[in-house]
Motif scaffolding. Structure first.
Motif, PDB file in Angstrom:
ATOM      1  N   THR A   2       0.833  -1.201   0.000  1.00 55.75           N
ATOM      2  CA  THR A   2       0.000   0.000   0.000  1.00 55.75           C
ATOM      3  C   THR A   2       0.868   1.252   0.000  1.00 55.75           C
ATOM      4  OG1 THR A   2      -0.112   0.213   2.408  1.00 55.75           O
ATOM      5  CG2 THR A   2      -1.773  -1.212   1.346  1.00 55.75           C
ATOM      6  N   LYS A   3       0.275   2.351  -0.394  1.00 56.31           N
ATOM      7  CA  LYS A   3       0.979   3.637  -0.407  1.00 56.31           C
ATOM      8  C   LYS A   3       1.506   3.967   0.990  1.00 56.31           C
ATOM      9  CE  LYS A   3       2.144   7.672  -2.162  1.00 56.31           C
ATOM     10  NZ  LYS A   3       3.290   7.817  -3.035  1.00 56.31           N
ATOM     11  N   GLU A   4       0.706   3.708   2.001  1.00 59.85           N
ATOM     12  CA  GLU A   4       1.100   3.996   3.382  1.00 59.85           C
ATOM     13  C   GLU A   4       2.339   3.183   3.786  1.00 59.85           C
ATOM     14  OE1 GLU A   4      -0.635   3.145   7.781  1.00 59.85           O
ATOM     15  OE2 GLU A   4      -2.016   4.107   6.370  1.00 59.85           O
ATOM     16  N   LEU A   5       2.347   1.905   3.440  1.00 58.60           N
ATOM     17  CA  LEU A   5       3.508   1.069   3.766  1.00 58.60           C
ATOM     18  C   LEU A   5       4.751   1.518   3.006  1.00 58.60           C
ATOM     19  CD1 LEU A   5       2.029  -2.526   4.021  1.00 58.60           C
ATOM     20  CD2 LEU A   5       2.939  -1.113   5.867  1.00 58.60           C
ATOM     21  N   LYS A   6       4.570   1.887   1.739  1.00 59.39           N
ATOM     22  CA  LYS A   6       5.704   2.376   0.953  1.00 59.39           C
ATOM     23  C   LYS A   6       6.273   3.652   1.582  1.00 59.39           C
ATOM     24  CE  LYS A   6       3.567   2.204  -3.104  1.00 59.39           C
ATOM     25  NZ  LYS A   6       3.326   2.269  -4.560  1.00 59.39           N
ATOM     26  N   GLN A   7       5.393   4.529   2.052  1.00 58.58           N
ATOM     27  CA  GLN A   7       5.844   5.771   2.685  1.00 58.58           C
ATOM     28  C   GLN A   7       6.569   5.482   3.999  1.00 58.58           C
ATOM     29  OE1 GLN A   7       2.114   7.915   2.776  1.00 58.58           O
ATOM     30  NE2 GLN A   7       2.647   9.062   0.923  1.00 58.58           N
ATOM     31  N   GLN A   8       6.045   4.569   4.807  1.00 56.16           N
ATOM     32  CA  GLN A   8       6.701   4.210   6.070  1.00 56.16           C
ATOM     33  C   GLN A   8       8.084   3.631   5.818  1.00 56.16           C
ATOM     34  OE1 GLN A   8       4.244   1.499   8.302  1.00 56.16           O
ATOM     35  NE2 GLN A   8       2.638   3.010   8.644  1.00 56.16           N
ATOM     36  N   GLY A  44       8.329   7.051  -1.096  1.00 58.37           N
ATOM     37  CA  GLY A  44       7.182   6.142  -1.110  1.00 58.37           C
ATOM     38  C   GLY A  44       6.499   6.045  -2.452  1.00 58.37           C
TER      39      GLY A  44
END
Length: 71
Positions: A2-8, A44
């Motif tokens: 997910t975008k959120e995981l990529k950003q983290q 991300g």
């Protein structure tokens, strides 16, 4: 991923890189990548394969486990 995981993950890579006072160019060279790819990953904007993450972790003198712990 997910975008959120990529950003983290990107933030964790960025933090590990800056903690070691390394530039994106240095990490990219050590990982056998282009600086642009490191930049995209840190923001991300790019999916990361395990093999790529392994090379980045080695360039940062850390492990995949430490970069992804708790994600």
């Amino acid at each position: 991923m997910t975008k959120e995981l990529k950003q983290q993950l990107g933030i964790r890579i960025l933090n590990a890189r800056t903690k070691k006072h390394l530039t994106q160019d240095e990490v990219a060279d050590d990982a056998g990548m282009h600086r642009y790819a490191i930049s995209e990953i840190e923001r991300g904007n790019r999916d990361v394969r395990i093999s790529t993450l392994s090379r980045i972790a080695m360039a940062l003198d850390t492990t995949i486990g430490k970069l992804t712990k708790g994600m």
